[in-house]
Design a protein around this motif. Sequence first.
Motif, PDB file in Angstrom:
ATOM      1  N   TYR A 118       0.428  -1.585  -0.087  1.00  0.00           N
ATOM      2  CA  TYR A 118      -0.120   0.024   0.188  1.00  0.00           C
ATOM      3  C   TYR A 118       0.876   1.025  -0.835  1.00  0.00           C
ATOM      4  O   TYR A 118       1.828   1.738   0.509  1.00  0.00           O
ATOM      5  CB  TYR A 118      -0.348   0.183   1.326  1.00  0.00           C
ATOM      6  N   HIS A 121      -3.159   6.893   0.251  1.00  0.00           N
ATOM      7  CA  HIS A 121      -4.583   7.211   0.248  1.00  0.00           C
ATOM      8  C   HIS A 121      -4.791   8.321  -0.634  1.00  0.00           C
ATOM      9  O   HIS A 121      -4.646   9.355  -0.597  1.00  0.00           O
ATOM     10  CB  HIS A 121      -5.228   7.352   1.869  1.00  0.00           C
ATOM     11  N   ASP A 126      -7.192   3.296  -0.199  1.00  0.00           N
ATOM     12  CA  ASP A 126      -5.889   2.909  -0.334  1.00  0.00           C
ATOM     13  C   ASP A 126      -5.398   2.288  -1.165  1.00  0.00           C
ATOM     14  O   ASP A 126      -6.660   1.451  -1.833  1.00  0.00           O
ATOM     15  CB  ASP A 126      -5.156   2.397   1.356  1.00  0.00           C
ATOM     16  N   GLU A 144      -7.443  -0.002  -6.072  1.00  0.00           N
ATOM     17  CA  GLU A 144      -7.665   1.051  -4.624  1.00  0.00           C
ATOM     18  C   GLU A 144      -8.905   0.108  -3.516  1.00  0.00           C
ATOM     19  O   GLU A 144      -9.412  -0.777  -4.151  1.00  0.00           O
ATOM     20  CB  GLU A 144      -9.222   1.527  -4.437  1.00  0.00           C
ATOM     21  N   TYR A 146     -10.114  -1.185   0.008  1.00  0.00           N
ATOM     22  CA  TYR A 146     -11.073  -0.323   1.431  1.00  0.00           C
ATOM     23  C   TYR A 146     -12.083  -1.177   1.631  1.00  0.00           C
ATOM     24  O   TYR A 146     -12.428  -2.238   1.426  1.00  0.00           O
ATOM     25  CB  TYR A 146     -11.935   1.008   0.578  1.00  0.00           C
TER      26      TYR A 146
END
Length: 191
Positions: A118, A121, A126, A144, A146
């Motif tokens: 990661y 954000h 993230d 992405e 989440y």
Amino acid sequence: MGPPDKTSITPSVINESITAVFDNIQVKRTPTGDFEPYDDFDSYTTVEDLDYSIWEPWHAGMSISGGTLVSTVSNSVGRGTSSLAFKNANSVYGIQAQVSIPAISTPDGPPRARIAGYWFHNGNADVWASLSVNGNRVYYNVDEDYLDADGNYEWNVPLDQGELLTGIDPQNPITISISWDETGLTFAADG
């Protein structure tokens, strides 16, 4: 009730396997910094000897052989994984590693060797980015990740993906890297 017969579960990667070798790990400590040595695994005899001041103390499917980190996954139902994580990963702005694949069940199939993490954000989720070696190619993926309203882990279709390098021999070491400079991700492969 007993567990289901694992051969009855589809889709499955039960017949897939991979052995990947990682060496000469380098990191960037600042967004605009250069790669610097992190670990070359030369001082370890077994995976239990890892330096836990720089690595998290779990290492599923990993071993040490000849001064390299060896990752092995086989006979897995579902999403098989073998991994090692950085201690204080939030202080890492780039990852570089030499990677080779001495054994793989299906060269262009699901098994792959990769570096990933990661990176930031984006206001929505993230952002996860990975750089993978599979078959005769190196490819990247950005998506992405989440938690939805019910607390379930979700991810969006890739924000970006593509091949970075083709025509490689994965049995020969290739140097791959991902960097985040706080404005964009950079993927590189030299093989």
